[in-house]
Design an enzyme around this catalytic site. Structure first.
Site, short mmCIF file in Angstrom:
data_model
loop_
_atom_site.label_atom_id
_atom_site.label_comp_id
_atom_site.label_asym_id
_atom_site.label_seq_id
_atom_site.Cartn_x
_atom_site.Cartn_y
_atom_site.Cartn_z
N ASN A 1 6.07 2.66 -6.74
CA ASN A 1 4.99 2.64 -7.73
C ASN A 1 5.46 3.25 -9.04
O ASN A 1 5.79 4.45 -9.10
CB ASN A 1 3.79 3.43 -7.21
CG ASN A 1 2.66 3.53 -8.24
OD1 ASN A 1 1.93 2.57 -8.45
ND2 ASN A 1 2.54 4.68 -8.91
N GLU A 2 5.59 2.42 -10.07
CA GLU A 2 5.70 2.80 -11.48
C GLU A 2 7.01 3.45 -11.90
O GLU A 2 7.09 3.95 -13.03
CB GLU A 2 4.51 3.68 -11.89
CG GLU A 2 3.18 2.95 -11.81
CD GLU A 2 2.00 3.74 -12.36
OE1 GLU A 2 0.96 3.13 -12.63
OE2 GLU A 2 2.13 4.98 -12.51
N LEU A 3 8.05 3.44 -11.07
CA LEU A 3 9.30 4.04 -11.54
C LEU A 3 9.87 3.30 -12.75
O LEU A 3 10.43 3.92 -13.66
CB LEU A 3 10.34 4.08 -10.41
CG LEU A 3 10.36 5.39 -9.60
CD1 LEU A 3 9.09 5.53 -8.78
CD2 LEU A 3 11.59 5.45 -8.70
N SER B 1 6.11 -1.84 -8.70
CA SER B 1 4.86 -2.27 -9.31
C SER B 1 4.53 -1.29 -10.43
O SER B 1 4.36 -0.09 -10.16
CB SER B 1 3.73 -2.29 -8.28
OG SER B 1 2.54 -2.80 -8.83
N HIS C 1 0.37 -3.08 -14.65
CA HIS C 1 -0.57 -1.96 -14.54
C HIS C 1 -1.11 -1.73 -15.95
O HIS C 1 -0.42 -1.19 -16.81
CB HIS C 1 0.14 -0.69 -14.07
CG HIS C 1 0.57 -0.73 -12.64
ND1 HIS C 1 0.95 0.41 -11.96
CD2 HIS C 1 0.68 -1.74 -11.75
CE1 HIS C 1 1.30 0.08 -10.71
NE2 HIS C 1 1.14 -1.21 -10.58
#
Length: 801
Positions: A397-399, A443, A463
């Site tokens: 998530n979001e790295l 993501s 996102h």
């Protein structure tokens, strides 16, 4: 959890008790017990100690001898302990060590940058394979857990056991060919057989295959002719088959070991192909593209073992009830319990499964860390891959949203170290262990061009936090042109009874210390109220204020999700943040920690409905555009009606059209010109309505205005209410009508939790609305009459005027 049960710890939800409990994370703990071994158990060739979940740094001792060291919450640990056991009474000890000294020392080697760091003691959390959100997140408490969180067992092996079963399925001309591959661990003996069977509803239609096992693994082919397929919620039924693999002694026909799982026969793909907007990002089920709609999932309790199958069934059931077909199991939590995935299988809710890496950098340069992660990934891929609900494995998530750079620095890890895990190890393992499940590295992720440019509108997923973190108006979400929206959101407060569960009366002011304490997103309460006052009049009293924050949240997400449906097929999915809570607080959830639906969840049921009508206002052109969306797999013949009224309900004109709605599509059916009405009455005096009929049934209803609701001069709607016994025991039907239009009509039963078939809806002043309700405690009809509360938007501010 054990301290709470023993009465040695105060409720972590209450006020600021969280602060008093951080000592738990800095303490070592010892779990011990005695157990008895019968003599015949020693007839086993090996006796395995199997630990399915140890949280997190632990030494395991059998009769005083260390047999295992554990350092990963997400792994299953096995060790042969036969030599350490004896007949009679034995002792098992699990020594858990505080993670704080370990994290502190490893952080000295290399500081790992991360987001969501709420306590300096926990900044090295990414050195540990442990539930990230237990260290705190912007919707949850800090409760660094420790202990045995999944079962520990002794496994006796006589001759051999099944250690792994995998299968692939190939669909062709209505038939499904399944290749079942089983691996065994052989201790001694020959003449072993593997038998595979698949059936459903007891023993009907069993297909079986039997092979001799000369080595350690074998593949058994099964073919089912025209089986019933598994479909996501809203697209078909969730047919499940039972696949059984038995290890059999060929001499005695004794069954030595059994592997058995429920599976679904379906073909699911992540379809990425070039199109007029760039590259698609859409899921296909059994060859058919469909729009993914749902929300993000966080752990439903900070103390995972407290959760029951009923808890999972209630929450996943609420997702299905709101017409969701996908949940994203977010990477800052856990690989969920088996019951979670079983409920998703049964209810048709697909799972976008993140691996547990979120909002942080990781020491992928460390070989021991990578070895542990590889074992973790193998364990969980094997555990989850048979579930028909698994739609995708996602690396993190979001790295890629700012935590990766050309080289290590104070904010980021290097792309080379990032790639070692997310671009190489993960896809390699999935290709070997679960080749039919798609993999996605992050993501959000941009697969074409510069992956550092996240939220690319031409490809990948996005996102988009333009509203909450970016301060943009709700209407800005209509500018989104992304291919798949996997995260976005807006906060609200829970209802008053939930507030009362963690506050004293003196705390119940929304600017009090405790209310601020239960808000973990910086400036969150200011943002809630800034948008509320942009859309609605100043509410009167705490109760109405809480409800109006929920309506504000619901409107924010409605704008985004209705737009996403109108953007189909360019955009093929939307998952809002988030469906559930693990702490009573202000958060992005649509269901609070006690399972109470917020306004958002009721609106989600409407804007995720299979057939939906939506409206787009244009203040410059003074028009209302009416859209019809069909998320079914069949064409529908529908009737759409629309009209404008004044705020007193006076009809100003409208129209209707028979609509042939193609499957998985949106169409604009009309643009209604309101210029004459606005010139005569002003835009503050107009409400626009739209209804969609399937035969005689209203399947969707909506309204829109040219101005914010706070600028409408709404009348007291004078809502009329009647109640009758429902068709089922414990259920009631509520009949509602109004003399004048009523917006965001809210139903409550004073002091009683209840599930309504609809809520926070509008009454146009001319049509009766029926709502069914099932109170969560038995009520007589006369009691319901007394306790039923009906309010509308006017009631939120009437006392102020």
């Amino acid at each position: 959890m054990d301290l709470l049960r023993a009465g040695l710890l105060e409720d972590m939800n209450w006020r600021d008790n969280e602060q008093k409990q951080q000592w738990i994370a800095e303490t070592d703990w010892l779990y011990s017990r005695q157990f008895n071994i019968e003599e015949d158990f020693f007839g086993c060739q090996s006796i395995l100690l199997r630990c399915e979940g140890l949280d997190t740094l632990a030494d395991i001792l059998v009769n005083g001898q260390k047999v295992l060291h554990a350092d990963n919450m997400f792994r299953t640990w096995e060790v042969d302990v036969k030599d350490y056991l004896h007949v009679g009474v034995n002792r098992l000890e699990v020594h858990f060590y505080s993670p704080v000294p370990y994290m502190t020392e490893r952080q000295k080697e290399r500081s790992l940058p991360c987001w969501n760091s709420y306590d300096p003691r926990y900044r090295g959390k990414s050195w540990l394979r442990k539930m990230p959100c237990s260290f705190g997140w912007d919707w949850g408490l800090m409760a660094v857990t420790c202990g045995i969180w999944r079962d520990i067992s002794l496994v006796g092996v006589h001759r051999a056991r099944i250690t792994d079963v995998a299968f692939t399925q190939k669909h062709c001309n209505g038939d499904v060919a399944i290749d079942v591959t089983a691996r065994i661990s052989r201790v001694k003996g020959q003449n072993l057989h593997l038998v595979a069977r698949i059936g459903r509803n007891g023993n009907d239609r069993i297909i079986a295959n039997d092979v001799e096992l000369p080595y350690t693994d074998a593949t058994l082919p099964l073919v089912l002719e025209e089986p019933e397929l598994w479909w996501p919620n809203g697209l078909g039924k969730q047919h499940l088959y039972t696949l059984t693999v038995e290890l059999v002694d060929g001499d005695s026909n004794e069954i030595i070991d059994v592997w058995q799982k429920r599976i679904g026969l379906r073909k699911l793909e992540l379809d990425r192909h070039h199109d007029q907007w760039g590259e698609s990002f859409q899921f296909k089920i059994n060859g058919v593209p469909f729009f993914a709609k749902g929300a993000n999932w966080v752990p439903a309790d900070i103390l995972i073992p407290r959760l029951t199958r009923d808890d999972y069934r209630r929450l996943i059931g609420a997702a299905a009830d709101a017409n969701m077909n996908m949940i994203r199991a977010w990477g800052g939590g856990i690989y969920e319990q088996d019951e979670f995935y079983e409920c998703c299988d049964e209810l048709g809710v697909l799972v976008w499964q993140d691996f547990i890496f979120a909002c942080s950098t990781y020491p992928t340069f460390d070989d021991d860390f990578m070895d542990s992660v590889e074992a973790e990934l193998e364990d969980n891929i094997r555990r989850l891959r048979h579930h028909p609900c698994i739609a995708l494995f996602c690396g993190n998530n979001e790295l890629e949203q700012g935590l990766v750079a050309d080289s290590w620095n104070e904010r980021s890890m290097s792309w080379s170290d990032y790639g070692r895990l997310f671009d190489h190890l993960m896809p390699k393992l999935i290709a070997r262990l679960a080749p039919q499940i798609p993999y996605w590295p992050c993501s959000p992720h941009t697969p074409i061009g510069d992956r550092r440019v996240f939220n690319d509108p031409t490809c990948g997923d996005a996102h988009c936090w333009d509203v909450w973190f970016g301060g943009r108006p709700f209407e800005f979400q209509r500018e989104w042109k992304h291919r798949f929206m996997s995260e976005f959101g807006f906060q609200s407060f829970p209802e008053l009874r939930t507030i009362e569960s963690f506050t004293e009366p003196r705390d119940r002011n929304l600017t009090s210390y405790i209310m601020d304490y239960h808000q973990r997103s910086a400036g969150g309460n200011r943002k809630i109220f800034a948008y509320l006052l942009d859309w609605f009049r100043m509410p009167s009293g705490l109760d109405e204020t809480l409800w109006l924050t929920q309506v504000t949240q619901a409107v924010a997400i409605q704008y985004a999700c209705e737009h996403a449906r109108r953007a189909q097929p360019r955009m093929m999915g939307t998952l809002y943040w988030q469906i559930n809570d693990l702490w009573p607080c202000a958060s992005w959830s649509s269901i609070d920690v006690f399972g109470r639906w917020k306004a958002l969840h009721y609106l989600a049921k409407r804007f995720f409905a299979p057939l939906m009508v939506s409206i787009v206002e244009d203040r410059i052109l003074q028009t209302m555009a009416v859209h019809v969306s069909n998320h079914l797999l069949v064409k529908k013949q529908l009737l759409c009606q629309w009209w404008a009224t004044r705020v007193d309900g006076t009809m100003l004109g409208g129209g209707e059209m028979k609509v042939e709605a193609e499957p998985q599509s949106d169409m604009q059916v009309d643009i209604f010109d309101c210029a004459d009405q606005i010139k005569k009455h002003g835009e503050r005096d107009i409400i626009f309505w739209a209804y969609l009929f399937d035969g005689d049934d209203i399947v969707s209803a909506n309204f829109q205005t040219f101005v914010k609701p706070k600028h409408l001069e709404l009348l007291d709607p004078q809502i009329h209410v009647d109640v009758a016994a429902g068709d089922q025991d414990g259920e009631f039907t509520i009949f509602l009508n109004a003399n004048y239009p009523a917006l965001f009509v809210r139903l409550q039963i004073a002091g009683v939790d209840a599930q309504f078939s609809d809520n926070f809806f509008a009454l146009d002043g001319s049509r009766e609305r029926r709502v069914t309700v099932r109170p969560k405690e038995p009520l007589r009809l006369e009691e319901l009459h007394k306790k039923l509360l009906v309010r509308s938007l006017v009631d939120s501010y009437a006392a102020n005027e």
